[in-house]
Design an enzyme around this catalytic site. Sequence first.
Site, PDB file in Angstrom:
ATOM      1  N   GLY A  34       0.449  -1.242  -0.392  1.00  0.00           N
ATOM      2  CA  GLY A  34       0.315  -0.471   0.133  1.00  0.00           C
ATOM      3  C   GLY A  34       0.957   1.186  -0.174  1.00  0.00           C
ATOM      4  O   GLY A  34       1.859   1.418  -0.237  1.00  0.00           O
ATOM      5  N   CYS A  35       0.318   2.441   0.357  1.00  0.00           N
ATOM      6  CA  CYS A  35       1.146   3.266   0.978  1.00  0.00           C
ATOM      7  C   CYS A  35       2.808   2.582   1.281  1.00  0.00           C
ATOM      8  O   CYS A  35       2.551   2.869   2.485  1.00  0.00           O
ATOM      9  CB  CYS A  35       0.505   4.659   1.176  1.00  0.00           C
ATOM     10  SG  CYS A  35       1.453   6.633   1.810  1.00  0.00           S
ATOM     11  N   PHE A  36       3.723   3.885   0.791  1.00  0.00           N
ATOM     12  CA  PHE A  36       5.111   3.709   1.279  1.00  0.00           C
ATOM     13  C   PHE A  36       5.058   4.104   2.392  1.00  0.00           C
ATOM     14  O   PHE A  36       6.164   3.667   3.278  1.00  0.00           O
ATOM     15  CB  PHE A  36       5.672   3.276   0.027  1.00  0.00           C
ATOM     16  CG  PHE A  36       6.071   4.851  -0.151  1.00  0.00           C
ATOM     17  CD1 PHE A  36       5.406   5.618   0.131  1.00  0.00           C
ATOM     18  CD2 PHE A  36       6.641   4.655  -1.337  1.00  0.00           C
ATOM     19  CE1 PHE A  36       5.556   7.255  -1.121  1.00  0.00           C
ATOM     20  CE2 PHE A  36       6.734   5.773  -2.886  1.00  0.00           C
ATOM     21  CZ  PHE A  36       6.003   6.982  -1.936  1.00  0.00           C
ATOM     22  N   PRO A  39       4.403   1.510   5.850  1.00  0.00           N
ATOM     23  CA  PRO A  39       5.677   0.342   6.071  1.00  0.00           C
ATOM     24  C   PRO A  39       6.831   0.818   6.251  1.00  0.00           C
ATOM     25  O   PRO A  39       7.448   0.477   6.801  1.00  0.00           O
ATOM     26  CB  PRO A  39       5.259  -0.673   4.873  1.00  0.00           C
ATOM     27  CG  PRO A  39       4.185  -0.119   4.274  1.00  0.00           C
ATOM     28  CD  PRO A  39       3.852   0.877   4.864  1.00  0.00           C
TER      29      PRO A  39
END
Length: 221
Positions: A34-36, A39
Amino acid sequence: MSRIALPTTQPTTLARDVEALGPAETETATFGMGCFWGPDALFGAKPGVVRTRVGYAGGTTSEPTYYALGDHTEVVQIEYDPDRWTYAELLDVVWANHDWTRSQKRQYRGVILAHDERQRAVAERSRDALADRTGQSVETAVESLQQFSPAEDYHQKYELRTLPVVADELEELYGDAFTASTVAARLNGFAAGYGSEGQQRDLLATLDLPPTVLDEVRRRL
């Protein structure tokens, strides 16, 4: 593969980074979850993860950027201590922290990008075991990494940048090595709410930073 080298001379403040494992002593993993931003913070707070960076991978477009992504995916790339983590254990973190049951638009898709055949084999076994255990279809892909393009500076350590007093101080100290800093990775994770109180306390006690900077970190934690 793109790497960001630490400078040869380090201010005293960066002692924790001087002691960190060098790239030759680490292994590297790349994941789309998903959006980095999330993470990046999640892995950055974990002991044994040495460096993190976000970027674009999994596609064929040359020189992707955030506003010209082409067929690439937002990914996080981590360097980790192989004595602290196995690749399979990292995959457990990946499965637990993104929705692997849904097919997402390509920019935010779930994907494990293996750096070699060993990683690919481990990832495929892990993916198959998850499907067998849950009885659900796993939409997260397993592919071989072909290229990694670092994202723009303003995406690196995004959560830490929400504390401009801290981020500005560290960027002034680190210069081009800000993204490659273990300290910045940890603080980025802490700013997002990851990491234990003990981790946070122990790290802050070792940083020779101005009191205003440390107070801003503590205020957010």
